[in-house]
Design a protein around this motif. Structure first.
Motif, PDB file in Angstrom:
ATOM      1  N   MET C 193      58.565  54.675  69.505  1.00 19.08           N
ATOM      2  CA  MET C 193      59.150  55.152  68.253  1.00 19.08           C
ATOM      3  C   MET C 193      60.389  55.987  68.582  1.00 19.08           C
ATOM      4  O   MET C 193      60.421  56.595  69.630  1.00 19.08           O
ATOM      5  CB  MET C 193      58.145  56.027  67.516  1.00 19.08           C
ATOM      6  CG  MET C 193      56.996  55.250  66.944  1.00 19.08           C
ATOM      7  SD  MET C 193      57.455  54.512  65.395  1.00 19.08           S
ATOM      8  CE  MET C 193      57.139  55.854  64.285  1.00 19.08           C
ATOM      9  N   ASP C 197      57.436  50.408  67.351  1.00 18.80           N
ATOM     10  CA  ASP C 197      56.166  51.100  67.197  1.00 18.80           C
ATOM     11  C   ASP C 197      55.141  50.419  68.093  1.00 18.80           C
ATOM     12  O   ASP C 197      54.747  49.286  67.831  1.00 18.80           O
ATOM     13  CB  ASP C 197      55.748  51.033  65.717  1.00 18.80           C
ATOM     14  CG  ASP C 197      54.495  51.834  65.456  1.00 18.80           C
ATOM     15  OD1 ASP C 197      53.930  52.366  66.431  1.00 18.80           O
ATOM     16  OD2 ASP C 197      54.086  51.925  64.290  1.00 18.80           O
ATOM     17  N   GLU C 276      56.187  60.375  67.786  1.00 21.87           N
ATOM     18  CA  GLU C 276      55.558  59.208  67.168  1.00 21.87           C
ATOM     19  C   GLU C 276      54.685  59.583  65.987  1.00 21.87           C
ATOM     20  O   GLU C 276      54.388  58.745  65.145  1.00 21.87           O
ATOM     21  CB  GLU C 276      54.747  58.441  68.212  1.00 21.87           C
ATOM     22  CG  GLU C 276      55.652  57.896  69.291  1.00 21.87           C
ATOM     23  CD  GLU C 276      55.028  56.809  70.123  1.00 21.87           C
ATOM     24  OE1 GLU C 276      53.802  56.658  70.067  1.00 21.87           O
ATOM     25  OE2 GLU C 276      55.785  56.126  70.822  1.00 21.87           O
ATOM     26  N   THR C 277      54.264  60.827  65.932  1.00 19.12           N
ATOM     27  CA  THR C 277      53.443  61.231  64.799  1.00 19.12           C
ATOM     28  C   THR C 277      54.302  61.549  63.582  1.00 19.12           C
ATOM     29  O   THR C 277      53.986  61.155  62.474  1.00 19.12           O
ATOM     30  CB  THR C 277      52.618  62.472  65.159  1.00 19.12           C
ATOM     31  OG1 THR C 277      51.883  62.173  66.331  1.00 19.12           O
ATOM     32  CG2 THR C 277      51.659  62.830  64.055  1.00 19.12           C
ATOM     33  N   VAL C 278      55.397  62.255  63.803  1.00 13.54           N
ATOM     34  CA  VAL C 278      56.140  62.757  62.643  1.00 13.54           C
ATOM     35  C   VAL C 278      57.303  61.868  62.232  1.00 13.54           C
ATOM     36  O   VAL C 278      57.829  62.032  61.143  1.00 13.54           O
ATOM     37  CB  VAL C 278      56.674  64.186  62.876  1.00 13.54           C
ATOM     38  CG1 VAL C 278      55.516  65.133  63.097  1.00 13.54           C
ATOM     39  CG2 VAL C 278      57.640  64.223  64.034  1.00 13.54           C
ATOM     40  N   SER C 279      57.699  60.928  63.082  1.00 14.44           N
ATOM     41  CA  SER C 279      58.893  60.193  62.699  1.00 14.44           C
ATOM     42  C   SER C 279      58.521  58.867  62.042  1.00 14.44           C
ATOM     43  O   SER C 279      57.460  58.319  62.266  1.00 14.44           O
ATOM     44  CB  SER C 279      59.789  59.955  63.906  1.00 14.44           C
ATOM     45  OG  SER C 279      59.211  58.993  64.727  1.00 14.44           O
ATOM     46  N   VAL C 280      59.445  58.419  61.216  1.00 13.28           N
ATOM     47  CA  VAL C 280      59.292  57.129  60.559  1.00 13.28           C
ATOM     48  C   VAL C 280      60.086  56.129  61.368  1.00 13.28           C
ATOM     49  O   VAL C 280      61.159  56.439  61.862  1.00 13.28           O
ATOM     50  CB  VAL C 280      59.857  57.211  59.130  1.00 13.28           C
ATOM     51  CG1 VAL C 280      59.791  55.860  58.463  1.00 13.28           C
ATOM     52  CG2 VAL C 280      59.086  58.226  58.334  1.00 13.28           C
ATOM     53  N   ARG C 281      59.539  54.937  61.483  1.00 16.75           N
ATOM     54  CA  ARG C 281      60.249  53.943  62.276  1.00 16.75           C
ATOM     55  C   ARG C 281      61.578  53.606  61.629  1.00 16.75           C
ATOM     56  O   ARG C 281      61.689  53.471  60.418  1.00 16.75           O
ATOM     57  CB  ARG C 281      59.406  52.689  62.376  1.00 16.75           C
ATOM     58  CG  ARG C 281      59.682  51.989  63.650  1.00 16.75           C
ATOM     59  CD  ARG C 281      59.053  50.644  63.674  1.00 16.75           C
ATOM     60  NE  ARG C 281      60.033  49.780  64.279  1.00 16.75           N
ATOM     61  CZ  ARG C 281      59.830  48.537  64.534  1.00 16.75           C
ATOM     62  NH1 ARG C 281      58.687  47.989  64.209  1.00 16.75           N
ATOM     63  NH2 ARG C 281      60.758  47.822  65.100  1.00 16.75           N
ATOM     64  N   LEU C 282      62.612  53.482  62.468  1.00 17.12           N
ATOM     65  CA  LEU C 282      63.943  53.231  61.922  1.00 17.12           C
ATOM     66  C   LEU C 282      64.062  51.800  61.436  1.00 17.12           C
ATOM     67  O   LEU C 282      63.405  50.898  61.939  1.00 17.12           O
ATOM     68  CB  LEU C 282      64.998  53.444  63.012  1.00 17.12           C
ATOM     69  CG  LEU C 282      65.193  54.860  63.499  1.00 17.12           C
ATOM     70  CD1 LEU C 282      66.183  54.854  64.642  1.00 17.12           C
ATOM     71  CD2 LEU C 282      65.717  55.729  62.374  1.00 17.12           C
TER      72      LEU C 282
END
Lengths: 216, 494, 312, 484
Positions: C193, C197, C276-282
């Motif tokens: 991420m 993902d 990887e927990t807090v981000s949204v996949r681009l």
């Protein structure tokens, strides 16, 4: 050997460069806040270590107003207007970040040619950082679409000028400093009001689409 | 509601339908048949919450297609071809909605036995794909077995680079014969089959069934039961909408939010268990009222609904506040308002495209339309606007649950049912399920037995919209687009 | 004696560190999501389990699919022995910066080839995405490593990363920037991420996983191990940069380097799981922007290296 | 200190009135009263200095009235008093039209106008480059709400451009100011100074490369504010979209103050060269000349009535900049005086015409002579004064500028200036004749044509008398302003 102040200045310039590569308006505001806090902390460093810079309370006022107050205000404006991204008008955003790196390099040569900063990088670092911030701010203003980005760009430019003032002159006379600060605050407020009005009348705040007054 | 048949000759059907749909607040409910010898068209009028059922006798297996003038009829006509062997001549693409493997030969499962003597009778079903050709175009087959635990469905993506040019959807892998089965079992037991038609909307299906049955034999439902039905429907809506938002977070790769929302979904299922004794609201709603009275558990239900609303605030705000979420969802999977109207979209997909249609505002079920919450309508028609509609409905439904719990009356929860249904009547139940307008249409024969049970799941209207919305988007955005519609596979495969 | 100990330590790092690091990432993610999560050594158990399973190979595939695994794992192990990704690793002589880059490229080349081999659509678009990302990321890695090489006046990475090198405090920004550039680039390189993902079940969004879909059994086990090894090597390299920055600010004894090297890899693993927990996949079309950040860090590092190099 | 309080009191009371008085009619009358009182006080304070009775009046540390400043103070106060008086009539007329201005908007206008005048006065009084910068930025910020008055799309767009372009320009001036301050730290006064007097004294010791860089940035910044080509793009928009009294103040007073700031800097620059014309002067002369030529070219193709006068202002700014570059405050003032009066008249009259005909476009305004002969005559007279036609003083000042250029042998400048001036005269005459002649599209609607022409007529008659008596006036101003 870089002093603390120069390191902070370079860091501020680097955060400015990251800001220029930021499509999200809110993140750009955060980066602006970090960059301003770094610039303001340089004033602290000067006043604490060299006793030549502005007084501590002035620096504190600058930090509070510019690194905390303005970002909060801009964040509020952005939230109210519900704008998120500024995809850039003339340059793709990642490219404009790399252009600002090139401008950083250019600033180094300009700064080295500036009197009093001859020769080494460490001597020119402060001036390099400040000129780079001015460039980054200008670039940000010119390559972005949103009115709010223009405000951020202007503020970044102003940061650069303030930093140059700190570096070259160790601070202007206190009363002038406060006057400048007041003017900048007022300018941001008025610009914020007008941005709201633009949104209300035009339904967007894209300045590249404000072309009603162009010469026919 | 109870409705009667209006005979419409075949030649006038198309014009009548066009005229009917010309008015903004009128809709096409469904098109089907009783035994293959006629067309049955249910049309709805939202202004006075009335419905008409047009009966069009057919003299042969082939009739003139309605789709060229009424695009939203296309899926109904494809289903008619598969289920009854009635062919719509002039249909632009009469693709099968069933898989051959699930229906041997040309068996048309709903055609009456008399007409079905010859298994080869009817028309060969067409299961071909639309292929896109050209340099650099390639196909990606996805499914029917997916990596996640979902229902079977096959997607064929024709792509150019990373862009989807055309999406073909093939469903109908698990035909269960629900509609057929409903005519074969005693009507008292029909509710168990009816609510399993689309199990994630069990409450909505059960209410639709109950209303249809009640309207036929003029049963009045006690007020307390109406409250409980409303509660069940709204708990289901909240639960499934949270589930869909959670699924969306998974597809966006936002694990923190997904974990939070799945926990909250569990809480709403706990609410369902408090209300009905079943976490999936099964076996709760029955014709005449509800099967159990939750009594004292309602207090706990109210407390829990407050906890859920409170705890939902943070994740939902975080979701819509996130710029990356906006990147992934704005201008992705767009359905224009005109396309939504032409395709007759229902539910979240319709309201996300600016069509203000919510069956709760018009048709009586539970305490509606009296208690119907304000409609959430967004105009952009993209994934984000569907998400916004969904989250607004979660909030609205939670408020509604609390209002209903504050005002609930005491009394009995069910009324007596007659021994048999009246003969030769039509009962219709229209319910706003969490996916949208759900219709159960029941015909009885002269003895009062169910002769035809017709179910129109909301997904029936919306699947084509997904195919259209996906076109022109990135391949990697397809899952997000798919999830935003959140359609049922089994609901269209009855 | 101490050399033998070092070799033993290095060897065990090579064998167990990859699985452990993956385990740390997964465990931290699980804890952050309020889950208990799988055991820390699950990756190792999975590898062993897969090694004992039989293999299913697509009828359409050729020997390339099989050969890839062997090539992949052997190059990766060579790379892990050559590259000074742990400060205590016994130095070998042939650890040139460009050798490293080319070995990474070779691995990628064979991976892409093998994913194209069975002719599945997923493998093909996974390969195309991988190729696109690597074109973007490779310059960033080269620039970051060149920046540190430039300041050390050698392209021999063992010498560059030797902690005995002259580390004045003015070099700290350079090392920090290079480390950050390497770390951001390795997130992309390792298909993590926010660009890819690794835990997704959606085939259509996969990059790295889509390329491995056709592998099974021992083949898959070795590929998984190789990619975990790649993760620790890349994290180790950026960790070494951070370690140098630390050394510039606060010089520590070389014995502490052993502990620090490993713990920095673990720290980066924790950072990864946080991201990887807090981000949204681009969005896929936004991936280049993320890469641009890594490239910017590397470019700045290079700029600092050039400028300080000129003046010193 | 007392005189400072005296000077600021009417303005502050004026602003307070605007906040407190809700009735805009009463407020308009009060405002006009305060503005005239302010003019009276300014004259009492400034006249002794300008007549040479007192050398210099120090109001506060860093603020003092010297001879040139005294002239400009009186000019600014006069224009402000005229514009404010007219704005009362203007708003009374405006209230009859749709969309009606809200009373809060009018009160904001008056309040900002008071502070705007205050800021402009501060620019003239500054003896310190830092204060100078602050005051000029303040004029931008305080006049932005004036431009913004009508809140239409065009007005908002113009305000945004004005605010952003001028703020960026002025940011450069801040950079320049900092560099000048830095250059002063290389002198015997190691703490550095921004005081103009000290800078002039220390001029030979200044670090000239730094000072030069600073001067360029300041010129860039204040030049933007003055509308120097090619940084003028905000000016036509802002002047055209502001309500007429605000346009009159922007054109008649604000441009002068921006140029005044450049003149202050040039004093220091020429002190660096022991009074010889040097880098700064050349820069000013050439930029001024280019501005004149560019503006006259822009004047040919204009569609808006007020945009026409805006470009004419740019042309006059160019002329004044040449005068500044020639080092003659007297010429600068003479040109400014004539331009300010003429342009204030033109903008106020244009406001009346726009209100009466309901259109800003030149193509839709015809037959002014039939519509209102008085306005027609005044418009012709003012246009003549703005373009430098003989009976008016601007002819004399332009003549003197040309002759002064000839004295220093700048033949190319003279050629360019002459062609620019004549071109703009031709362009303006064509446009004005189109407005005057022909038949009006519709009978105009204006309730009090006489009240509306009161101030323009007063300004024009003063200018006419001035033109006729300029001979003596010139000699006196030139005498006071210093050597030509």
């Amino acid at each position: 050997m870089l002093g603390l102040a120069e390191t902070l200045a370079t860091a501020a310039a680097i955060f400015g460069i990251f800001m220029s590569g930021c499509r999200h308006v809110r993140s750009a505001i955060y980066l602006y806040a970090v960059q301003t806090a770094l610039v303001a902390s340089i004033a602290f460093v000067y006043s604490a270590s060299e006793h030549t810079g502005p007084a501590l309370n002035i620096s504190l006022a600058v930090v509070l107003a510019k690194a905390v107050g303005i970002p909060f205000f801009l964040g509020w404006v952005v939230k109210r207007l519900d704008v998120r991204t500024d995809s850039g008008a003339f340059l793709p955003v990642p490219l404009s970040m790399h252009v600002s790196i090139a401008l950083f390099a250019t600033s180094y040569y300009l700064a080295s040619s500036l009197d009093g900063a001859a020769g080494t990088f460490s001597a020119a670092a402060g001036a390099t950082a400040s000129i780079s911030l001015v460039f980054t701010g200008l670039l940000f203003m010119m390559t972005r679409r949103l009115a709010i980005s223009q405000i951020i760009g202007f503020l970044t430019m102003e940061n650069g000028i303030y930093l140059l003032g700190l570096h070259e002159t160790r601070g202007m006379p206190v009363i002038v400093e406060m006057g400048v600060l007041l003017d900048v605050l007022a300018a941001v407020m008025i610009a914020g009001v007008i941005v709201f009005r633009i949104k209300k009348n035009f339904k967007h705040i894209d300045v590249t689409r404000l072309t009603g007054l162009n010469e026919q | 509601m109870k409705i009667s048949l209006v005979p419409v000759p075949q030649a006038q059907l198309s014009d009548n339908l066009v005229d009917w749909l010309h008015v903004e607040d009128r809709r096409l409910g469904l098109i089907s048949s009783l035994d293959g010898g006629q067309l049955v068209t249910l049309v709805l009028d939202c202004t006075d919450a009335s419905a008409q059922c047009w009966l069009t006798p057919l003299d042969s297996d082939v009739y003139h297609s309605l789709t060229p003038s009424v695009p939203q009829a296309h899926w109904f006509e494809r289903a008619l071809n598969d289920l009854f062997g009635i062919r719509a001549a002039g249909h632009p693409r009469l693709k099968s909605v069933l898989q051959q493997s699930s229906c041997k030969g040309n068996l048309h499962p709903l055609r009456s036995i008399a007409q079905c003597g010859n298994p080869d009778h009817g028309h060969k079903s067409d299961n071909s794909y639309l292929h896109v050709s050209g340099e650099g175009v390639y196909e990606i087959p996805v499914g029917p077995v997916h990596a996640g635990i979902i229902e079977p469905g096959h997607f064929r993506l024709n792509c150019l680079g990373e862009t989807i040019i055309n999406l073909e959807i093939r469903l109908g892998f698990l035909h269960r014969g629900v509609e057929r089965r409903l005519t074969e079992i005693p009507w008292r037991s029909a509710r168990f089959v009816a609510e399993a038609a689309s199990s994630d909307a069990a409450a909505a299906c059960a209410i639709a069934h109950a209303i249809a049955v009640e309207s036929m034999s003029d049963i009045t439902v006690p007020e307390r039961a109406q409250y409980l039905r409303t509660l069940a429907l709204e708990v289901e809506r909240v639960s499934m909408h949270i589930n869909d938002l959670g699924g969306m977070s998974v597809d966006l790769g936002w694990s923190w939010l997904a974990a939070n929302l799945s926990r909250l979904r569990g809480m709403t299922q706990e609410m369902a268990a408090l209300l009905s004794g079943s976490r999936f609201l099964r076996n709760f709603i029955c014709p005449g009222g509800v099967s159990v009275d939750p009594d004292a558990r309602l207090g706990e239900l109210k407390r829990m609904s407050e906890v859920v609303s409170k705890q939902l605030e943070v994740p939902i705000n975080a979701f819509f506040d996130n710029s990356s979420v906006h990147d992934r969802t704005v201008k992705v999977g767009e359905i224009s308002r005109s396309a939504a109207r032409e395709l007759g979209l229902v539910g979240v997909a319709a309201r996300g495209s600016g069509i203000a249609y919510d069956a709760r505002q018009h048709f009586a079920h539970g305490l509606y339309p009296a208690l119907a919450p304000a409609m959430a309508v967004e105009t952009a028609g993209d994934v984000l606007s569907r998400l916004k509609v969904r989250s607004a409905e979660i909030v609205g439904s939670l408020d509604l649950i609390r209002t209903a719990l504050d005002n609930i009356t005491s009394g009995t929860t069910s009324s007596e049912l007659p021994n048999k249904l009246p003969g030769d009547t039509i009962g219709v139940g229209i319910v706003e399920a969490f996916r949208g307008e759900l219709i159960h249409l029941i015909f009885t024969d002269k003895h009062g037995a169910i002769k035809r049970y017709c179910i129109k799941d909301p997904s029936f209207n919306n699947w084509t919209a997904l195919a259209i919305a996906a076109g022109g988007n990135l391949v990697a955005d397809f899952p997000v687009c798919n999830k935003s519609f959140s359609l049922s596979y089994s609901g269209v495969d009855l | 004696m101490s050399t033998i100990l070092l070799w033993l330590l290095t060897f065990s790092c090579l064998l167990f560190l990859p699985s452990l690091t993956i385990g740390i990432i997964r465990k931290t993610k699980a804890r952050l999501q309020n889950r208990v999560g799988a055991p820390l050594w699950q990756h190792l158990f999975d590898t062993i389990k897969l090694l004992r399973k039989s293999e299913t190979v697509s009828e359409n595939s050729s020997w390339i699919l099989r050969v890839n695994t062997v090539i992949n794992i052997s190059i990766m192990i060579t790379l892990a022995f050559l590259t000074p990704w742990l400060s205590f690793k016994p130095a070998t002589s042939a650890d040139d910066l460009f050798l490293l880059i080319y070995l990474f490229a070779a691995i990628r080349f064979f991976a892409i080839l093998s994913s194209l081999d069975p002719g599945s659509a997923f493998g093909a678009f996974g390969a195309s995405r991988e190729a696109t990302l690597s074109v973007l990321v490779e310059p960033a890695i080269i620039l970051a490593l060149s920046a540190v090489a430039l300041s050390a006046h050698t392209s021999n990475l063992s010498l560059v990363f030797a902690l005995t090198a002259n580390t004045p405090i003015s070099q700290a920004p350079l090392w920090l920037l290079a480390g950050a550039g390497l770390f951001l680039s390795s997130l992309v390189e390792l298909s993590r991420m926010p660009v890819d993902d690794p835990t997704t079940h959606l085939e259509l969004t996969m990059v790295h996983e889509a390329m491995m879909l056709e592998n099974s059994g021992p083949n898959l086990a070795l590929l998984e191990f190789s990619s975990a090894l790649r993760l620790v090597v890349l994290y180790g390299l950026s960790g070494q940069c951070f370690l140098h920055a630390l050394h510039c600010i606060w010089p520590f004894a070389s014995a502490a380097g052993i502990l620090l090297s490993i713990s920095i890899i673990f720290a980066l693993a924790v950072v990864t799981s946080l991201i990887e927990t807090v981000s949204v996949r681009l969005k896929w079309t936004r991936a280049p922007e993320f890469v641009a950040y890594g490239l910017t860090m590397s470019l700045l590092a290079l700029l600092v290296a050039l400028v300080t190099g000129v003046s010193s | 200190m007392n005189s400072l309080a005296l000077l600021t009191a009417p303005l502050l009371l004026w602003a307070v009135c605007a906040v407190l008085v809700k009735n805009t009619r009463v407020l308009g009358i009060l405002t006009a009263g305060w503005a005239w009182l302010y003019l009276a006080i300014t004259c009492t304070l400034a006249a002794p200095v300008s007549l040479g009775i007192e050398p210099q009046v120090t109001l506060a540390p860093g603020f003092s009235i010297d001879a040139t400043a005294s002239w400009f103070m009186m000019l600014t106060a006069t224009i402000a008093a005229g514009a404010m008086t007219h704005s009362h009539f203007f708003f009374q007329e405006e209230k009859l039209r749709e969309p009606r201005p809200k009373s809060t908007h009018i009160r904001l206008f008056y309040a900002c106008a008071a502070l705007f005048v205050f800021a402009m006065t501060a620019v003239l009084l500054c003896d310190n480059l830092g204060f100078l910068w602050i005051s000029i930025e303040a004029t931008t910020l305080l006049s932005a709400p004036l431009v913004y008055f009508s809140r239409t799309r065009h007005a908002i767009e113009a305000t945004w451009k004005y605010l952003i372009i001028c703020s960026v320009g002025i940011a450069f001036a801040l950079l320049g100011t900092i560099l000048i301050f830095a250059s002063s730290q290389h002198t015997s006064l190691s703490a550095g100074s921004l005081s103009l007097q000290q800078l002039i004294q220390l001029a030979p010791q200044l670090n000239y490369p730094l000072f030069k860089l600073g001067f360029i940035f300041c010129f860039l910044g204040y030049g933007t504010k003055a509308g120097v080509f090619p940084l003028h793009s905000w000016l036509p928009d802002a002047h055209a979209e502001a309500p007429a009294p605000a346009s009159a103040m922007l054109s008649g007073a604000l441009l002068n103050t921006a140029l005044f700031a450049i003149w202050r800097l040039l004093q220091v620059d020429s002190a660096c060269h022991h009074g010889r014309a040097a880098f700064g002067s050349n820069l000013a002369i050439w930029m001024g000349t280019i501005t004149v030529v560019a503006a006259s070219l822009f004047l040919i193709r204009q569609h808006g009535l007020k945009r026409l006068w805006a470009y004419s202002s740019i042309e006059n700014v160019g002329l004044m900049l040449v005068a500044v570059g020639l080092g003659s405050p007297g010429l600068f003032f003479l040109q400014a005086l004539n331009h300010s009066f003429a342009k204030a008249t033109l903008f106020l009259l244009s406001g009346n015409i726009i209100q009466s005909t309901g259109s800003k476009h030149l193509s839709e305004i015809h037959g002014l002579l039939k519509l209102s002969p008085m306005w027609g005559v005044l418009l012709v007279a003012a246009a003549c004064a703005a373009t430098g036609v003989p009976p008016f003083g601007s002819f004399i000042s332009e003549w003197l500028i040309l002759s002064a250029s000839a004295d220093t042998g700048r033949w190319l400048v003279i050629f360019l200036l002459l062609s620019g001036i004549s071109l703009s005269f031709i362009a303006v005459s064509i446009h004005v004749s189109r407005i005057l002649l022909g038949t009006p599209k519709a009978p105009g609607s204006y309730r009090h044509p006489v009240l509306g022409s009161l101030i323009p007529a007063a300004l024009m008659s003063f200018l006419f008398i001035l033109g006729l008596t300029t001979g003596g006036f010139v000699s006196s101003t030139l005498h006071i302003g210093g050597a030509l």
